[in-house]
Design an enzyme around this catalytic site. Structure first.
Site, PDB file in Angstrom:
ATOM      1  N   ARG A   1       0.769  -1.242   0.000  1.00 53.51           N
ATOM      2  CA  ARG A   1       0.000   0.000   0.000  1.00 53.51           C
ATOM      3  C   ARG A   1       0.800   1.292   0.000  1.00 53.51           C
ATOM      4  NH1 ARG A   1      -3.615  -2.479   4.682  1.00 53.51           N
ATOM      5  NH2 ARG A   1      -1.487  -3.081   5.153  1.00 53.51           N
TER       6      ARG A   1
ATOM      7  N   ARG B   1      -5.231  -2.242  -6.819  1.00 52.81           N
ATOM      8  CA  ARG B   1      -6.092  -2.813  -5.785  1.00 52.81           C
ATOM      9  C   ARG B   1      -7.496  -2.207  -5.868  1.00 52.81           C
ATOM     10  NH1 ARG B   1      -8.125  -2.622  -0.945  1.00 52.81           N
ATOM     11  NH2 ARG B   1      -7.733  -4.156   0.678  1.00 52.81           N
TER      12      ARG B   1
ATOM     13  N   ASP C   1      -0.301 -14.261   0.464  1.00 53.31           N
ATOM     14  CA  ASP C   1      -0.331 -14.044   1.907  1.00 53.31           C
ATOM     15  C   ASP C   1      -0.115 -15.378   2.598  1.00 53.31           C
ATOM     16  OD1 ASP C   1      -1.122 -11.746   3.929  1.00 53.31           O
ATOM     17  OD2 ASP C   1      -1.896 -13.630   4.710  1.00 53.31           O
TER      18      ASP C   1
ATOM     19  N   TYR D   1      -3.482 -17.912  13.933  1.00 52.49           N
ATOM     20  CA  TYR D   1      -4.647 -17.381  13.195  1.00 52.49           C
ATOM     21  C   TYR D   1      -5.741 -18.442  13.082  1.00 52.49           C
ATOM     22  CZ  TYR D   1      -1.904 -13.278  11.969  1.00 52.49           C
ATOM     23  OH  TYR D   1      -1.166 -12.134  12.034  1.00 52.49           O
TER      24      TYR D   1
HETATM   25  O1  CP3 Z   1       6.337  -9.109   1.217  1.00 57.70           O
HETATM   26  C1  CP3 Z   1       5.599  -9.003   0.202  1.00 57.70           C
HETATM   27  O2  CP3 Z   1       5.565  -7.979  -0.489  1.00 57.70           O
HETATM   28  C2  CP3 Z   1       4.808 -10.233  -0.249  1.00 57.70           C
HETATM   29  C3  CP3 Z   1       3.454 -10.343   0.187  1.00 57.70           C
HETATM   30  C4  CP3 Z   1       3.075 -10.608   1.643  1.00 57.70           C
HETATM   31  C5  CP3 Z   1       1.851 -10.137   2.180  1.00 57.70           C
HETATM   32  N1  CP3 Z   1       1.711 -10.644   3.432  1.00 57.70           N
HETATM   33  C6  CP3 Z   1       0.901  -9.278   1.467  1.00 57.70           C
HETATM   34  C7  CP3 Z   1      -0.151  -8.591   2.226  1.00 57.70           C
HETATM   35  C8  CP3 Z   1       3.698 -11.371   2.643  1.00 57.70           C
HETATM   36  C9  CP3 Z   1       5.048 -12.072   2.627  1.00 57.70           C
HETATM   37  C10 CP3 Z   1       2.821 -11.389   3.770  1.00 57.70           C
HETATM   38  C11 CP3 Z   1       3.114 -12.122   5.014  1.00 57.70           C
HETATM   39  C12 CP3 Z   1       2.172 -12.061   6.135  1.00 57.70           C
HETATM   40  N2  CP3 Z   1       0.802 -11.953   6.113  1.00 57.70           N
HETATM   41  C13 CP3 Z   1       2.556 -12.215   7.496  1.00 57.70           C
HETATM   42  C14 CP3 Z   1       3.969 -12.476   7.973  1.00 57.70           C
HETATM   43  C15 CP3 Z   1       4.800 -11.262   8.001  1.00 57.70           C
HETATM   44  C16 CP3 Z   1       4.339 -10.198   8.950  1.00 57.70           C
HETATM   45  O3  CP3 Z   1       3.934  -9.130   8.422  1.00 57.70           O
HETATM   46  O4  CP3 Z   1       4.365 -10.414  10.153  1.00 57.70           O
HETATM   47  C17 CP3 Z   1       1.388 -12.123   8.279  1.00 57.70           C
HETATM   48  C18 CP3 Z   1       1.315 -12.211   9.799  1.00 57.70           C
HETATM   49  C19 CP3 Z   1       0.281 -11.965   7.390  1.00 57.70           C
HETATM   50  C20 CP3 Z   1      -1.167 -11.906   7.729  1.00 57.70           C
HETATM   51  C21 CP3 Z   1      -1.792 -10.664   7.285  1.00 57.70           C
HETATM   52  N3  CP3 Z   1      -1.986 -10.305   5.956  1.00 57.70           N
HETATM   53  C22 CP3 Z   1      -2.332  -9.641   8.092  1.00 57.70           C
HETATM   54  C23 CP3 Z   1      -2.318  -9.628   9.607  1.00 57.70           C
HETATM   55  C24 CP3 Z   1      -2.853  -8.670   7.221  1.00 57.70           C
HETATM   56  C25 CP3 Z   1      -3.646  -7.445   7.594  1.00 57.70           C
HETATM   57  C26 CP3 Z   1      -2.783  -6.363   8.125  1.00 57.70           C
HETATM   58  C27 CP3 Z   1      -2.318  -5.472   7.008  1.00 57.70           C
HETATM   59  O5  CP3 Z   1      -1.121  -5.193   6.931  1.00 57.70           O
HETATM   60  O6  CP3 Z   1      -3.204  -5.030   6.246  1.00 57.70           O
HETATM   61  C28 CP3 Z   1      -2.589  -9.080   5.884  1.00 57.70           C
HETATM   62  C29 CP3 Z   1      -2.943  -8.353   4.641  1.00 57.70           C
HETATM   63  C30 CP3 Z   1      -1.870  -8.157   3.611  1.00 57.70           C
HETATM   64  N4  CP3 Z   1      -0.956  -9.098   3.220  1.00 57.70           N
HETATM   65  C31 CP3 Z   1      -1.675  -6.982   2.832  1.00 57.70           C
HETATM   66  C32 CP3 Z   1      -0.594  -7.256   1.960  1.00 57.70           C
HETATM   67  C33 CP3 Z   1      -0.028  -6.347   0.899  1.00 57.70           C
HETATM   68  C34 CP3 Z   1      -2.512  -5.735   2.886  1.00 57.70           C
HETATM   69  C35 CP3 Z   1      -3.703  -5.955   2.028  1.00 57.70           C
HETATM   70  C36 CP3 Z   1      -4.384  -4.709   1.522  1.00 57.70           C
HETATM   71  O7  CP3 Z   1      -5.282  -4.248   2.226  1.00 57.70           O
HETATM   72  O8  CP3 Z   1      -4.041  -4.251   0.413  1.00 57.70           O
END
Ligand code: CP3
Length: 341
Positions: A27, A36, A73, A147
């Protein structure tokens, strides 16, 4: 010719440091927000392979990072195990049924939910310049389980830690099921073109020592061992966030090829206390990217200098924040690229 990142993960200490940033697709990039908005939601993006490949490549085009991490994700694994998954805007993921009150046998696996991810990897692989490294990933079993059990994120993983004490056999079954799906998932990412994989254990820091051994080290060791049998040359990066002084045990016990460090770890401590020659990745505080300026430069150099004597992949200590100014990423890259050990 493997790129600088892959060489470094394999143990080469080049004078120039490879760099990529966790959550580099996302983002803080206007081109991500535009796509998005057009596709309507996060999961819709992940399941549109063309869009997901484009998003994976956006930060490579803009910044020339050494690694591209497939856009997906970690929660796609429990989704394929049969839990429902939604991402609520501003709130994060919601999963049901919660495994705190549902037996594993009640889930009906939907393995097809993994296939589009492999299609994304194949697509990125075909478009990515050969000197860039394509990274696959999965969540580690403990973090995924937090989770699955609680149905959403939580501050201290209370429900899941309590379940692991109350009913270790049921909890072990959940962990074992995640290990098994994850091995197949990462192996298929590698067959589709991933050149290295990272295991994200975002909540490793919430466990007491014996539980850390059982729920973090043991399952990650099982995943690494299985992957090594199938793909001996593909590096595995372990990222046990919050593991602190347990890092040397994690490195020795899991057999990972490289160790991701979060920003709470003093690079000088890590340089002294981790096995010589073990590649490390990290660990600038992502909040420094909000302020930028001389402090950003000073702290980035501190990380680079501390790891001069071992293979080091420059990265943040966790994901890049969504309000990060682009200019501060550019400033950071100039510092990393200007450094010579
Ligand atoms: O690193 C990268 O660019 C690759 C993509 C990637 C995402 N999530 C995309 C994402 C990776 C490697 C992850 C890992 C992930 N996802 C973790 C482990 C790393 C960390 O951050 O601790 C965890 C715990 C998650 C679970 C998750 N996904 C949560 C808790 C959330 C919501 C919180 C948030 O940041 O919005 C997501 C959503 C998510 N995953 C987004 C992205 C780009 C945001 C989505 C959006 O609203 O556009």
């Amino acid at each position: 010719m493997p790129g600088l990142l892959l060489d470094t993960l394999r143990g080469k200490n080049a004078r120039q440091r490879p760099v990529w940033l966790m959550r580099q697709a996302g983002r803080y990039l206007p081109e991500y927000r535009a796509l998005r908005a057009q596709k309507g939601g996060f999961l819709a993006l992940v399941y549109d392979c063309e869009a997901a490949a484009e998003i994976t490549l956006q930060p490579i085009r803009r910044f020339g990072f050494d690694g591209a991490i497939m856009f997906s994700d970690i929660l796609i694994v429990p989704y394929a195990m049969g839990q429902d998954l939604e991402f609520l805007v501003g709130e994060g993921p919601r999963m049901s049924p919660r495994m705190v009150d549902t037996a594993l046998s009640a889930l009906h696996a939907v393995p097809d939910r993994l296939d589009p991810i492999y299609a994304t990897v194949r697509r990125v692989k075909a478009l990515l310049p050969a000197d860039k490294t394509l990274l696959g990933f999965a969540g580690s079993p403990w973090t995924i389980a937090t989770y699955m059990v609680n149905g959403e994120g939580s501050r201290d993983q209370h429900e899941t830690r309590a379940m692991a004490y109350r009913d270790p056999a049921a909890f072990q079954a959940i962990i074992d099921a995640i290990v098994s799906v994850t091995v197949g998932y990462l192996s298929a990412q590698i067959l589709a073109g991933a050149e290295a994989v990272q295991l994200f254990d975002s909540w490793a820091g919430s466990l007491a020592p014996a539980e850390f051994e059982r729920w973090v080290i043991a399952p990650n060791a099982a995943i690494v061992a299985a992957l090594k049998r199938l793909h001996p040359d593909v590096p595995v990066i372990g990222f046990p966030k919050g593991a602190g002084e347990k890092l040397p045990d994690y490195a020795a016990g899991t057999g990972v090829d490289a160790l991701g460090l979060d920003e709470t770890i003093d690079p000088l401590w890590a340089a002294r206390n981790l096995p010589a020659g073990l590649p490390v990745q990290g660990n600038l505080d992502p909040l420094l990217l909000l302020s930028g300026g001389s402090e950003l430069e000073k702290q980035a150099l501190r990380v680079l200098d501390a790891f001069a004597d071992r293979p080091h992949v420059f990265n943040l200590g966790h994901g890049i924040g969504q309000t990060t100014p682009i200019e501060h990423v550019e400033q950071l890259l100039a510092v990393v690229r200007g450094w010579r050990g």
